[in-house]
Design an enzyme around this catalytic site. Sequence first.
Site, PDB file in Angstrom:
ATOM      1  N   THR A  12       1.091  -1.064   0.123  1.00  0.00           N
ATOM      2  CA  THR A  12      -0.546  -0.339  -0.339  1.00  0.00           C
ATOM      3  C   THR A  12       1.276   1.339   0.067  1.00  0.00           C
ATOM      4  O   THR A  12       0.128   2.603  -0.531  1.00  0.00           O
ATOM      5  CB  THR A  12      -0.932   0.264   1.447  1.00  0.00           C
ATOM      6  OG1 THR A  12      -1.895  -1.459   1.425  1.00  0.00           O
ATOM      7  CG2 THR A  12      -1.837   0.986   0.923  1.00  0.00           C
ATOM      8  N   SER A  56       1.408  -7.430  -0.536  1.00  0.00           N
ATOM      9  CA  SER A  56       1.995  -8.932  -0.063  1.00  0.00           C
ATOM     10  C   SER A  56       1.365  -9.957  -0.006  1.00  0.00           C
ATOM     11  O   SER A  56       2.490 -11.220   0.651  1.00  0.00           O
ATOM     12  CB  SER A  56       2.642  -7.712   1.453  1.00  0.00           C
ATOM     13  OG  SER A  56       1.449  -8.230   2.048  1.00  0.00           O
ATOM     14  N   THR A  89       1.269  -4.643   4.500  1.00  0.00           N
ATOM     15  CA  THR A  89       1.623  -4.281   5.914  1.00  0.00           C
ATOM     16  C   THR A  89       0.673  -6.108   6.016  1.00  0.00           C
ATOM     17  O   THR A  89       0.365  -6.996   6.864  1.00  0.00           O
ATOM     18  CB  THR A  89       0.452  -3.969   6.672  1.00  0.00           C
ATOM     19  OG1 THR A  89      -0.746  -3.807   5.981  1.00  0.00           O
ATOM     20  CG2 THR A  89       1.298  -2.785   6.514  1.00  0.00           C
ATOM     21  N   ASP A  90       0.075  -6.513   4.855  1.00  0.00           N
ATOM     22  CA  ASP A  90      -0.692  -8.273   4.539  1.00  0.00           C
ATOM     23  C   ASP A  90       0.341  -8.693   5.609  1.00  0.00           C
ATOM     24  O   ASP A  90      -0.407 -10.331   6.051  1.00  0.00           O
ATOM     25  CB  ASP A  90      -1.328  -8.034   3.838  1.00  0.00           C
ATOM     26  CG  ASP A  90      -2.966  -6.966   3.353  1.00  0.00           C
ATOM     27  OD1 ASP A  90      -2.929  -6.820   4.362  1.00  0.00           O
ATOM     28  OD2 ASP A  90      -3.626  -7.627   2.398  1.00  0.00           O
TER      29      ASP A  90
END
Lengths: 327, 282
Positions: A12, A56, A89-90
């Site tokens: 992101t 991610s 971030t995932d």
Amino acid sequence: MSKTLIIFTGGTIAMSADPRSGASVPGVSGADILSGIHHLESMGEFETMEFSELPSPQITPKHMLSLARLLRKEMKRDEIESVVITHGTDTLEETAYFLDLSVVTDKPIVLVGSMRNASELGYDGPSNLASAIVTARSPESVGRGVLIVLNNQVNSAREATKTNTLSLDTFKSLEFGPLGVVDNNEVLYFREANPRSQIPVDAIEERVYLLKAYAGIGREELDFFVSIGAKGIVIEALGRGNLTPVSARGVADAIEKGVHIVIVSRCPTGRVLWTYGYEGAGRQLKEAGAYFGPSINGQKMRIKLMLALAMTDNRETIRHMIEQDDF
Amino acid sequence: MITVKQVWEDLPTKDTPQNICVLDIETAGLSARYYPVLLLGIAYVEENHWIIETHLCENRSEEPLLLLQWARMLHRFHLFFTFYGKGFDIPFLEERARRNQVPISLPRERHFDLYERGPLKQVEKLQGFERQDTLSGKEWTELYKKFEKEKQPSQKKALLLHNQEDLVGTIHLLLSREELRGSLNWRFLGERYLFETIPSPGNLRLLAVDMENRLWCRDLPLLSFGKYHFLNIGERFDELSAQQKKSLLLLEGRNPKYANIYSLENDKDLAPFSVDNHWRQC
């Protein structure tokens, strides 16, 4: 002169809204993100590198292994003092833990991402990146293992997990609290990182799967994993590390066939232990030969098992790596 | 995996820095191509005592755990002393690590081989050290094979003792080296580790001062890194008085936050060179 290496992998933090669909898509370069940091010049010398442009969920353990190799190579350069890696971030916590386990260095490695893309109000990419740079360049960060920095908080890769799908303070070390904060361009540490175990192996066993237990779970998923050639299975078991009688039989059969099974908990905090003795409970799993993990979530334990199995398939050795080298 | 930590009471420490260790391994055979490493022993100083820490595989398939300990030790200690480690221990560990896909190695600058002449047992005799252990290397591996099956405490004790006494012998050797004694190791630090391994761009000469772990040098890759502070004394090192050299040593134990000695690159910062001046400024 000492430099910080910034490696961009996507996520992101490197996305903006597609003008037609409005959906977030890759399209922000490393230079764009850095241009959002106003006082960059005063923060030191940098070198940048584009590793990938992947959201991610598309980062796999193979990418993590390539990243670990890249880091090992770059860390040998004297002038590289620290590394910052931008990442979606995932799966950030998995990459961070992979690097924490597999890269032997005292030099700070910091992973950073953002929750809002460059088209949104309150894009947190540049400020998170600035905090990550401050953290990476701090002498206080030396020897603390891989760190995750978002929303001005510094967390340990071993401990932190993504806790919220939307909010900016999504990464939390639920059990131990953050290591420190970034305040006014300075990192302030509250505590030492917990002792870390490392498995610095340059390979992975990919056939390791993750299963989450639920009320009334049967053995179908387990049997399926075994049938496709699983070498290891991590089970996020119930509470203190218990399963249903039928799934516990599935565990015993899988171990009999040579599969390595690690029990962790589906509870967000606390460790598992073989304290219950009823049918399907921890003691039975222990006696069947399952390993009991430390206070760590299933996705991270999977990473650890992938590395451990790449090194050996000796049961006692794996048990030691899982049960005794951690907290 | 068996881990034993033992305090060795009678050995003098002579201000040996805490971040160095003496290392010795035992293996199942002489060739790292075919035989695993089975025991990793280290000795280091903690609270003014020598501690001997031994990691012993209960069977040879536990070797990966030993290699993970080795990776940890690279973090724990700055400098590794061995007896004939250049010829055996270090290349053996590196080959075993490579064969287990563990990409770690000990930088050359962080290893000091104390081997000079003759086998350790002979050198020990010269040092006046009497061993209790009677095993040869070959006997050790034979005893290990029995231990793997029988797990007798007396076998374990003998396996450990052999390595522990190898380490004690190496420690005696380390302590006997006049230039290594005490914390005033200028000759040693200067010749071997400061000026040989750290390049001198232009007329700069860098002196690495580790504030947290007494005065000690770090190897080249960590130059000007993290908590390590670097002092540029230009060509002036030889001009320093004994008192000035001594006062550099006094830097140890002080709060690094107040040590205003980061990479002084301009000569004006050095003239007149005095560490005492820096303290007055703090």
